[in-house]
Motif scaffolding. Structure first.
Motif, PDB file in Angstrom:
ATOM      1  N   ALA A 133       0.834  -1.207   0.000  1.00 50.75           N
ATOM      2  CA  ALA A 133       0.000   0.000   0.000  1.00 50.75           C
ATOM      3  C   ALA A 133       0.864   1.250   0.000  1.00 50.75           C
ATOM      4  O   ALA A 133       0.577   2.217  -0.710  1.00 50.75           O
ATOM      5  CB  ALA A 133      -0.927  -0.010   1.208  1.00 50.75           C
ATOM      6  N   ARG A 134       1.936   1.226   0.779  1.00 47.66           N
ATOM      7  CA  ARG A 134       2.833   2.379   0.844  1.00 47.66           C
ATOM      8  C   ARG A 134       3.512   2.594  -0.503  1.00 47.66           C
ATOM      9  O   ARG A 134       3.621   3.738  -0.985  1.00 47.66           O
ATOM     10  CB  ARG A 134       3.871   2.149   1.945  1.00 47.66           C
ATOM     11  N   GLU A 135       3.975   1.515  -1.132  1.00 42.94           N
ATOM     12  CA  GLU A 135       4.609   1.634  -2.441  1.00 42.94           C
ATOM     13  C   GLU A 135       3.614   2.135  -3.495  1.00 42.94           C
ATOM     14  O   GLU A 135       3.965   2.951  -4.353  1.00 42.94           O
ATOM     15  CB  GLU A 135       5.178   0.270  -2.856  1.00 42.94           C
ATOM     16  N   ALA A 136       2.372   1.639  -3.419  1.00 38.56           N
ATOM     17  CA  ALA A 136       1.357   2.080  -4.383  1.00 38.56           C
ATOM     18  C   ALA A 136       1.053   3.560  -4.207  1.00 38.56           C
ATOM     19  O   ALA A 136       0.927   4.302  -5.188  1.00 38.56           O
ATOM     20  CB  ALA A 136       0.084   1.250  -4.208  1.00 38.56           C
ATOM     21  N   ARG A 137       0.938   4.016  -2.957  1.00 36.18           N
ATOM     22  CA  ARG A 137       0.664   5.444  -2.720  1.00 36.18           C
ATOM     23  C   ARG A 137       1.814   6.305  -3.223  1.00 36.18           C
ATOM     24  O   ARG A 137       1.592   7.396  -3.763  1.00 36.18           O
ATOM     25  CB  ARG A 137       0.425   5.683  -1.223  1.00 36.18           C
ATOM     26  N   ALA A 138       3.047   5.807  -3.074  1.00 34.93           N
ATOM     27  CA  ALA A 138       4.204   6.562  -3.560  1.00 34.93           C
ATOM     28  C   ALA A 138       4.166   6.675  -5.081  1.00 34.93           C
ATOM     29  O   ALA A 138       4.450   7.743  -5.649  1.00 34.93           O
ATOM     30  CB  ALA A 138       5.501   5.898  -3.103  1.00 34.93           C
ATOM     31  N   LEU A 139       3.801   5.580  -5.745  1.00 31.36           N
ATOM     32  CA  LEU A 139       3.706   5.612  -7.202  1.00 31.36           C
ATOM     33  C   LEU A 139       2.603   6.568  -7.656  1.00 31.36           C
ATOM     34  O   LEU A 139       2.801   7.381  -8.564  1.00 31.36           O
ATOM     35  CB  LEU A 139       3.423   4.202  -7.740  1.00 31.36           C
ATOM     36  N   VAL A 140       1.442   6.486  -7.003  1.00 32.75           N
ATOM     37  CA  VAL A 140       0.328   7.352  -7.383  1.00 32.75           C
ATOM     38  C   VAL A 140       0.666   8.816  -7.128  1.00 32.75           C
ATOM     39  O   VAL A 140       0.256   9.701  -7.891  1.00 32.75           O
ATOM     40  CB  VAL A 140      -0.949   6.933  -6.624  1.00 32.75           C
ATOM     41  N   SER A 141       1.463   9.089  -6.089  1.00 34.80           N
ATOM     42  CA  SER A 141       1.834  10.474  -5.786  1.00 34.80           C
ATOM     43  C   SER A 141       2.717  11.079  -6.866  1.00 34.80           C
ATOM     44  O   SER A 141       2.848  12.308  -6.947  1.00 34.80           O
ATOM     45  CB  SER A 141       2.540  10.548  -4.427  1.00 34.80           C
ATOM     46  N   SER A 142       3.316  10.227  -7.709  1.00 34.76           N
ATOM     47  CA  SER A 142       4.162  10.734  -8.790  1.00 34.76           C
ATOM     48  C   SER A 142       3.353  11.200  -9.992  1.00 34.76           C
ATOM     49  O   SER A 142       3.898  11.815 -10.912  1.00 34.76           O
ATOM     50  CB  SER A 142       5.155   9.646  -9.239  1.00 34.76           C
ATOM     51  N   LEU A 143       2.050  10.902  -9.998  1.00 32.63           N
ATOM     52  CA  LEU A 143       1.200  11.278 -11.122  1.00 32.63           C
ATOM     53  C   LEU A 143       0.828  12.754 -11.063  1.00 32.63           C
ATOM     54  O   LEU A 143       0.754  13.338  -9.984  1.00 32.63           O
ATOM     55  CB  LEU A 143      -0.088  10.444 -11.104  1.00 32.63           C
ATOM     56  N   THR A 144       0.553  13.326 -12.211  1.00 35.89           N
ATOM     57  CA  THR A 144      -0.015  14.675 -12.230  1.00 35.89           C
ATOM     58  C   THR A 144      -1.463  14.582 -11.740  1.00 35.89           C
ATOM     59  O   THR A 144      -2.056  13.492 -11.676  1.00 35.89           O
ATOM     60  CB  THR A 144       0.000  15.263 -13.647  1.00 35.89           C
ATOM     61  N   SER A 145      -2.063  15.710 -11.418  1.00 34.77           N
ATOM     62  CA  SER A 145      -3.439  15.699 -10.931  1.00 34.77           C
ATOM     63  C   SER A 145      -4.390  15.125 -11.972  1.00 34.77           C
ATOM     64  O   SER A 145      -5.323  14.388 -11.649  1.00 34.77           O
ATOM     65  CB  SER A 145      -3.875  17.108 -10.519  1.00 34.77           C
ATOM     66  N   ARG A 146      -4.163  15.429 -13.239  1.00 34.74           N
ATOM     67  CA  ARG A 146      -5.026  14.912 -14.297  1.00 34.74           C
ATOM     68  C   ARG A 146      -4.836  13.406 -14.462  1.00 34.74           C
ATOM     69  O   ARG A 146      -5.810  12.655 -14.639  1.00 34.74           O
ATOM     70  CB  ARG A 146      -4.749  15.629 -15.617  1.00 34.74           C
ATOM     71  N   GLN A 147      -3.595  12.946 -14.395  1.00 32.68           N
ATOM     72  CA  GLN A 147      -3.343  11.506 -14.501  1.00 32.68           C
ATOM     73  C   GLN A 147      -3.990  10.755 -13.346  1.00 32.68           C
ATOM     74  O   GLN A 147      -4.545   9.677 -13.523  1.00 32.68           O
ATOM     75  CB  GLN A 147      -1.836  11.241 -14.531  1.00 32.68           C
ATOM     76  N   ARG A 148      -3.956  11.347 -12.162  1.00 32.05           N
ATOM     77  CA  ARG A 148      -4.595  10.718 -11.008  1.00 32.05           C
ATOM     78  C   ARG A 148      -6.108  10.639 -11.224  1.00 32.05           C
ATOM     79  O   ARG A 148      -6.733   9.622 -10.901  1.00 32.05           O
ATOM     80  CB  ARG A 148      -4.279  11.506  -9.732  1.00 32.05           C
ATOM     81  N   GLU A 149      -6.699  11.694 -11.773  1.00 33.12           N
ATOM     82  CA  GLU A 149      -8.134  11.676 -12.056  1.00 33.12           C
ATOM     83  C   GLU A 149      -8.478  10.550 -13.027  1.00 33.12           C
ATOM     84  O   GLU A 149      -9.458   9.813 -12.831  1.00 33.12           O
ATOM     85  CB  GLU A 149      -8.577  13.013 -12.640  1.00 33.12           C
ATOM     86  N   VAL A 150      -7.676  10.414 -14.076  1.00 35.38           N
ATOM     87  CA  VAL A 150      -7.920   9.362 -15.060  1.00 35.38           C
ATOM     88  C   VAL A 150      -7.814   7.994 -14.396  1.00 35.38           C
ATOM     89  O   VAL A 150      -8.644   7.106 -14.625  1.00 35.38           O
ATOM     90  CB  VAL A 150      -6.945   9.485 -16.249  1.00 35.38           C
TER      91      VAL A 150
END
Length: 208
Positions: A133-150
């Protein structure tokens, strides 16, 4: 792209991920498996012919946590993603600790059409789930806001055209963001990206 074409694309995509993956059809009685990749067969010891047409609970056994199974059943009934750990059994009765992720796939009208499910042998380490979960959150935090929305909309089961309409952008732009987020997450397929999103806790309870 019609629903049949989209389904064929989904079926083809599961063969490009190294993670054990199935597709199930919740519109049929007992939500049977309708497609499976070789990684799932290697993980469980069952052949494709022994898997297709059965509900995933055939991997359950005496030590399978009924509460975890209940969480998965509730998620299927609600059309929502879920991630649980439970004990499953390979062919021959050998138990293994299984991190099971399910996520919805919607049709062109936004109705629930399929579930994509992935499974991973996580061993006996108590901290593995929190580490993932920690690794996944770190990866997701690297996304831009638009990429996270997608990614959030992908986790909810929506398609590129539906995401484009909700975000007020064109479908080509959604595809661009999708490709870039896969690259940032080091995810071979959208199924892998969805698993990372679910592990990171991304969820839209009402995609519409």
């Amino acid at each position: 792209m019609g629903d049949n074409d989209a389904f064929e694309t989904l079926l083809a995509s599961i063969h490009h991920t190294p993670i054990a993956t199935v597709v199930t059809d919740p519109r049929r009685p007992d939500n049977p498996i309708v497609a499976v990749n070789d990684a799932f067969s290697r993980l469980t010891g069952y052949s494709e012919a022994e898997i297709v047409g059965r509900n995933c609970r055939f991997l359950a056994g005496p030590d399978t946590d009924p509460r975890a199974r209940g969480e998965l059943a509730q998620a299927v009934a609600a059309g929502l993603p879920a991630l649980v750990e439970l004990t499953n059994y390979r062919k021959g009765g050998v138990p293994f600790r299984n991190a099971v992720m399910i996520a919805p796939v919607r049709d062109q009208a936004g109705a629930l059409a399929y579930f994509i499910g992935s499974q991973m042998d996580v061993g006996a380490g108590a901290d593995l789930a929190s580490n993932r979960a920690r690794e996944a959150r770190a990866l997701v935090s690297s996304l831009t806001s638009r990429q996270r929305e997608v990614l959030e909309f992908l986790v909810s089961g929506l398609r590129n055209k539906q995401i484009a309409g909700l975000l007020g952008i064109d479908e080509k732009t959604v595809k661009m963001h999708r490709a870039r987020l896969l690259d940032r997450l080091n995810a071979p397929t959208s199924a892998d990206a969805i698993r990372i999103g679910v592990e990171a806790g991304l969820q839209l309870n009402d995609p519409e």
